[in-house]
Design an enzyme around this catalytic site. Structure first.
Site, PDB file in Angstrom:
ATOM      1  N   HIS A 360       0.821  -1.206   0.000  1.00 19.00           N
ATOM      2  CA  HIS A 360       0.000   0.000   0.000  1.00 19.00           C
ATOM      3  C   HIS A 360       0.853   1.253   0.000  1.00 19.00           C
ATOM      4  O   HIS A 360       0.482   2.262  -0.580  1.00 19.00           O
ATOM      5  CB  HIS A 360      -0.953  -0.019   1.194  1.00 19.00           C
ATOM      6  CG  HIS A 360      -2.139  -0.855   0.920  1.00 19.00           C
ATOM      7  ND1 HIS A 360      -2.268  -2.133   1.384  1.00 19.00           N
ATOM      8  CD2 HIS A 360      -3.221  -0.613   0.165  1.00 19.00           C
ATOM      9  CE1 HIS A 360      -3.405  -2.630   0.947  1.00 19.00           C
ATOM     10  NE2 HIS A 360      -3.997  -1.734   0.203  1.00 19.00           N
ATOM     11  N   CYS A 675      -6.330  -1.904 -16.224  1.00 19.81           N
ATOM     12  CA  CYS A 675      -6.117  -0.977 -15.107  1.00 19.81           C
ATOM     13  C   CYS A 675      -4.807  -1.241 -14.361  1.00 19.81           C
ATOM     14  O   CYS A 675      -4.594  -0.698 -13.291  1.00 19.81           O
ATOM     15  CB  CYS A 675      -7.294  -1.001 -14.142  1.00 19.81           C
ATOM     16  SG  CYS A 675      -7.498  -2.570 -13.312  1.00 19.81           S
TER      17      CYS A 675
HETATM   18  C1  PEP Z   1      -3.609  -5.402 -10.970  1.00 16.39           C
HETATM   19  O1  PEP Z   1      -3.391  -6.479 -10.427  1.00 16.39           O
HETATM   20  O2  PEP Z   1      -3.143  -5.061 -12.084  1.00 16.39           O
HETATM   21  C2  PEP Z   1      -4.481  -4.405 -10.309  1.00 16.39           C
HETATM   22  C3  PEP Z   1      -4.873  -3.313 -10.908  1.00 16.39           C
HETATM   23  O3  PEP Z   1      -4.813  -4.644  -9.009  1.00 16.39           O
HETATM   24  P1  PEP Z   1      -3.800  -4.419  -7.778  1.00 16.39           P
HETATM   25  O4  PEP Z   1      -2.571  -3.759  -8.311  1.00 16.39           O
HETATM   26  O5  PEP Z   1      -4.542  -3.585  -6.803  1.00 16.39           O
HETATM   27  O6  PEP Z   1      -3.574  -5.811  -7.325  1.00 16.39           O
END
Ligand code: PEP
Ligand code: MG
Length: 752
Positions: A360, A675
């Site tokens: 985080h 994303c």
């Molecule tokens: C990913 O895994 O690409 C994602 C967007 O989720 P996180 O980075 O929060 O695991």
């Protein structure tokens, strides 16, 4: 025996220093083996000798002093043979050497094992008994396992010592690139808080000084809390947080709390730290046995307050807090809350010894646009206040750069600032490519972000709201109402655009401090939708809070993380239906209606690639989490610095997967966005455009740059280049894309 072994190993790993690790190890090993003595001799290769470094059983005066030339005695023999020696009657052995100063006259049996790391002899671990009886085989393997564990602790400590002794850090030190950008500033080393358990009970006659020190520490903690609350109150995004600090503040100002401690100092003639420990421990145990959740929470608050006071007393950190000028935050483990304690005005970079790209803290550093490097091996004391270059692009830091290197970095930083100003100037212009293609650029967020209202209106929504981030800022699971409030605040802040909220994605390396999931293989464990489907009330509560919050704004969609199977999607959807009927009934009673949110599944687990057809009828959209998809396709832990070189989103397998997913979803008529971090990278964006993706979600720090870039790109030209390539040799494709970008005047975006 196995449990004992594990406990000893854990204590060695957790020990804050090598000395303490050795002390724990000899004491616990002596007890576990029913031995009368356990000792560690460390090698001193330059002097060709061993030194008795730690012992439980030999005379304390000899520890650190007694040395033994290489080759001498049984210890020397173990070192020479590099294998264990197990004897019933050591004094009878021809190699036995009598050392009068250590007091080993009474011991007869001897078990010595070499401590070796990467073929280098680091020392010898010895157990001895008074009885003339050989240690058995299981004792031997017990000692061999411990010696291996100790070896890595010694090697690590020696490396840090060498660095510290040299006080010179020649060249860059590699870590993990956790947040892009560069910064040059003095290091501000944050030491972990003093742990209450480490405090000893010490008596003193000078009680007045101790009372005064205690009062000063309380005053300093109060000042810290006031400052923190002031800053957090000014930031609407963090409005949930101040309450915690208000509770702390009330506690500190409660005269009975302080008076109890002052009384303990006076009546029991205690050092201030000891009195704080005793009084707080007593209060904690009274509350903790009270049973109710509320009282248990208060026990946690008391512990936190006690830690703050103890840290002030022990380190007097306040003296170091001259944070009026830029700093690079350096800590053993930078947490998200620690990041929030440092004013963003002065926080220029982050270096964390532990941590990962996905922690985080790293996610927050990226959203705050602060360069960060994680997983760096550094002696904290030796870098405090020294100038540090943080290169978040290369994942490197340089301590005390020479003037040419420093100048070079300052120049890059200044050029980047100009570039940022340039791209920000046209932030609000539509994102249409040279050949007229509309590309959608949404935001990844977890907190309310610092954006101008006109910017909030022109972005194409929030593609990923990571709900775990507001959860992380709480002291315990937020109630449904608390959740509704922070979702509502966020949906309201982006009322003009769609917002996609992801259900809680904890587990793996994303741990809530109040809900730790201990697993031996966490990346493959109980995380994301797996965990929330097992805790349906948690998921239902989250759904209801989101739905109620969306009532006024109608801009909500919901997606679920870490999906592996159609059953998970079906079940998550069934629960959403249930939550929807509950909330819409409530709203109907109040004469209002509720819109069913669009529902999506993330593509992060490779199994999804093969079941898209089964999932498509169950969802309105898909969202590709390229960070996790890369991790799972390549079987490379995205948080492990040892394999960070293998974590490559441009691996042919990842790119082919992305290409194929896009093709298959086109036939299934389902929207898909990307994303992961890849879309914030210029080359990554070009590749994704070439595969046919048109919807992206990224951190704010990349957004202006990517919008600017797309406006200067001929998407059909990029598609041609990408489609022509069989994705075997990505190097060639990258070169072609770079060349094309340069021809469009975008070299600054793709060449750094
Ligand atoms: C990913 O895994 O690409 C994602 C967007 O989720 P996180 O980075 O929060 O695991
Ligand atoms: Mg993910």
């Amino acid at each position: 025996m196995l449990t004992l072994l594990r406990k000893i190993i854990e204590s060695v790993i957790a020990a804050p220093s090598l000395q303490e690790a050795m002390r724990n190890l000899v004491a616990k090993t002596k007890e576990s083996l029913n031995a009368d003595c356990c000792s560690i001799y460390l090698a001193e290769p330059k002097e060709n000798r061993f030194r008795l470094a730690s012992s439980d059983g030999l005379l304390a005066e000899a520890i650190g002093k007694t040395t033994l030339p290489y080759g001498d005695g049984l210890v020397g023999l173990v070192g020479r043979k590099l294998e264990p020696i197990n004897l019933a009657d050591a004094p009878a052995h021809p190699n036995f050497k009598y050392l009068p100063e250590v007091g080993e006259d009474c011991f007869r049996s001897f078990l010595g094992v070499p401590i070796v790391e990467q073929r280098e002899l680091l020392g010898v671990l010895v157990a001895q008994r008074k009885a003339s009886k050989k240690f058995d085989e299981s004792d031997e393997s017990f000692m061999v396992t411990l010696a291996a564990q100790l070896a890595s602790k010694i090697a690590h400590a020696q490396m840090l010592n060498r660095m510290q002794a040299a006080h010179s850090f020649s060249g860059p030190i590699r870590g993990i690139a956790a947040s892009k950008g560069r910064a040059v500033a003095p290091a501000f080393v944050w030491y972990p808080q003093l742990d209450m358990d480490q405090v000893a009970i010490v008596h003193t006659d000078d009680i007045f000084t101790q009372i005064e020190l205690f009062r000063q520490a309380v005053f300093q903690v109060q000042l810290d809390l006031d400052r923190l609350m002031l800053r957090l109150n000014q930031t609407s995004a963090r409005s949930e947080v101040p309450e915690i600090f208000e509770i702390y503040s009330m506690m500190i100002n409660d005269s009975s709390f302080s008076e109890k401690i002052v009384r303990a100092i006076g009546e029991q003639k205690l050092m201030a730290v000891s009195a704080v420990k005793l009084v707080c421990q007593e209060m904690i145990s009274q509350l903790a046995t009270g049973g109710s959740r509320y009282l248990q929470d208060r026990a946690v608050d008391i512990k936190d307050v006690a830690q703050r006071i103890l840290s002030k007393l022990a380190h007097n950190q306040a003296a170091k807090y001259n944070l009026d000028s830029p700093v690079i935050l350096v800590a053993d483990e930078v947490s998200a809350s620690l990041l929030m304690e440092i004013p963003t005005r002065v926080l220029k970079g982050v270096v964390s010894l532990k941590g990962s790209v996905n922690s985080h803290a790293a996610i927050m550093a990226r959203s705050l646009n602060i360069p960060a490097v994680m997983g760096v091996e550094l002696p904290l004391d030796a870098v405090d206040r020294r100038t540090i270059v943080v290169d978040g692009n290369r994942g490197e830091i340089i301590v005390d750069p020479d003037s040419a290197v420093k100048e070079e970095y300052l120049e890059i930083i200044s050029r980047n600032r100009h570039l940022q100003e340039l791209v920000e100037k046209e932030f609000c212009q539509p994102v249409v490519s040279v050949d007229g293609q509309r590309v959608y650029v949404a935001l990844n967020a977890g907190l309310n972000v610092d954006m101008k209202p006109e910017e909030k209106r022109v972005i194409d929504g929030v593609g990923l709201y990571r709900t775990e981030i507001p959860f992380l800022l709480q002291r315990s699971f937020p109630t449904e109402l608390e959740q509704e409030n922070f979702y509502s605040e966020f949906l309201g802040a982006f009322r003009d655009v769609p917002v996609c909220m992801r259900t809680l994605d904890v587990g793996g390396d994303k741990q809530l401090p109040y809900f730790r999931i201990e697993e031996s293989n966490p990346a493959l464990g109980w995380r994301g939708i797996r965990m929330t489907l097992d805790n349906q009330s948690m998921l239902m509560s989250q759904y209801r809070a989101m739905l109620r919050a969306s009532g006024k704004f109608e801009n909500l969609s919901i997606m679920i993380p870490m999906v592996t199977s159609a059953e998970e999607v079906r079940e998550a959807r069934r629960l959403l239906d249930e939550a929807f009927s509950e909330v819409s009934e409530e709203m109907a009673d109040a004469g209002r209606t509720l819109k069913y949110p669009k529902f999506g599944a993330m593509i992060e687990v490779p199994s999804m690639i093969y079941i898209l057809e089964d999932i498509a009828p169950l969802v309105d959209f898909f969202s590709i989490g390229s960070n996790d998809l890369t991790q799972y396709l390549l079987a490379v832990d995205r948080s492990n610095s040892k394999v960070s070189d293998l974590y490559n989103p441009y691996h042919p397998a990842v790119l082919r997967a992305l290409r194929d997913i896009r093709r298959r979803l086109e036939c299934l008529d389902r929207k898909v966005d990307v994303c992961g971090e890849m879309c914030g990278d210029a080359t990554g964006m070009l590749l994704l455009l070439g595969f046919g993706y048109r919807i992206f979600s990224m951190n704010l720090s990349c957004m202006a740059k990517i919008r600017y870039l797309i406006r200067r790109i001929d998407v059909s030209r990029v598609t041609e280049l990408v489609e022509k390539n069989d994705l075997k040799d990505i190097g060639v494709l990258r070169e072609q894309l770079t060349e094309y970008a340069c021809s469009q005047g975008l070299q600054r975006f793709v060449c750094e």
